[in-house]
Motif scaffolding. Structure first.
Motif, mmCIF file in Angstrom:
data_model
loop_
_atom_site.group_PDB
_atom_site.id
_atom_site.type_symbol
_atom_site.label_atom_id
_atom_site.label_comp_id
_atom_site.label_asym_id
_atom_site.label_seq_id
_atom_site.Cartn_x
_atom_site.Cartn_y
_atom_site.Cartn_z
ATOM 1 N N UNK A 39 0.840 -1.203 0.000
ATOM 2 C CA UNK A 39 0.000 0.000 0.000
ATOM 3 C C UNK A 39 0.871 1.248 0.000
ATOM 4 N N UNK A 40 1.872 1.295 0.852
ATOM 5 C CA UNK A 40 2.771 2.449 0.892
ATOM 6 C C UNK A 40 3.493 2.633 -0.435
ATOM 7 N N UNK A 41 3.939 1.529 -1.049
ATOM 8 C CA UNK A 41 4.624 1.596 -2.338
ATOM 9 C C UNK A 41 3.705 2.194 -3.410
ATOM 10 N N UNK A 42 2.500 1.644 -3.556
ATOM 11 C CA UNK A 42 1.598 2.135 -4.603
ATOM 12 C C UNK A 42 1.095 3.538 -4.305
ATOM 13 N N UNK A 43 0.902 3.897 -3.054
ATOM 14 C CA UNK A 43 0.569 5.285 -2.719
ATOM 15 C C UNK A 43 1.668 6.218 -3.229
ATOM 16 N N UNK A 44 2.917 5.832 -2.998
ATOM 17 C CA UNK A 44 4.050 6.670 -3.391
ATOM 18 C C UNK A 44 4.178 6.777 -4.915
ATOM 19 N N UNK A 45 4.163 5.657 -5.622
ATOM 20 C CA UNK A 45 4.430 5.728 -7.060
ATOM 21 C C UNK A 45 3.269 6.304 -7.858
ATOM 22 N N UNK A 53 -8.053 2.805 -5.990
ATOM 23 C CA UNK A 53 -9.113 2.978 -6.977
ATOM 24 C C UNK A 53 -8.763 4.071 -7.977
ATOM 25 N N UNK A 54 -8.884 3.719 -9.257
ATOM 26 C CA UNK A 54 -8.723 4.708 -10.316
ATOM 27 C C UNK A 54 -10.085 4.873 -10.993
ATOM 28 N N UNK A 55 -10.155 5.745 -11.953
ATOM 29 C CA UNK A 55 -11.414 5.993 -12.639
ATOM 30 C C UNK A 55 -11.922 4.744 -13.348
#
Length: 139
Positions: free
Chosen positions: A17-23, A39-41
């Protein structure tokens, strides 16, 4: 029928979660210690712990950090800027610097902490731009 999500199974939900939040710059929603969603569009990247496998038939259903066949892909406005922004953070897991692909996308490939391959791409040919028209979020 529409693809809604791809779920990655991990032994360390917090780390992914931290990784994907950052990138991505998108804040994941953490529903429990064992499950989160980015979540993306158009689709969702779900992140589930190995403990959730009991709900799907047992531990043998999936193995964390074992993927070598799928690529998690994110469309972005400017993949070269994303590369510049993330190069230091991702220095040990970059697979390919931004490269123009024959099908008209410019792609930047790297691995997440579990070894999953991630592609940030920007359509650059007229055909690719048309194909993805309206699919690029405002982020």
């Amino acid at each position: 029928m529409n693809l809604m999500s791809v779920r990655v199974i991990t032994a360390d939900v917090k780390k992914l979660v931290e990784f994907y939040n950052h990138v991505t710059g998108i804040a994941a929603i953490q529903y429990t210690d064992d499950f989160a969603e980015l979540q993306t569009q158009w689709a969702t990247l779900a992140i589930g712990s190995t403990r959730t496998l009991q709900l799907f038939g047992g531990e043998e259903v999936a193995k964390a950090a074992q993927n070598r066949t799928a690529i998690i892909e994110f469309i972005t406005k400017d993949v070269d800027n994303d590369y510049k922004r993330l190069a230091d953070f991702l220095q040990h897991c970059i697979v390919q610097k931004p490269t123009t692909m024959p099908w008209g996308n410019r792609s930047f490939l790297f691995r997440d902490p579990d070894g999953n391959l991630v592609n940030f791409f920007t359509p650059i040919s007229a055909e690719a731009i048309k194909k993805f028209d309206g699919k690029l979020s405002s982020r």
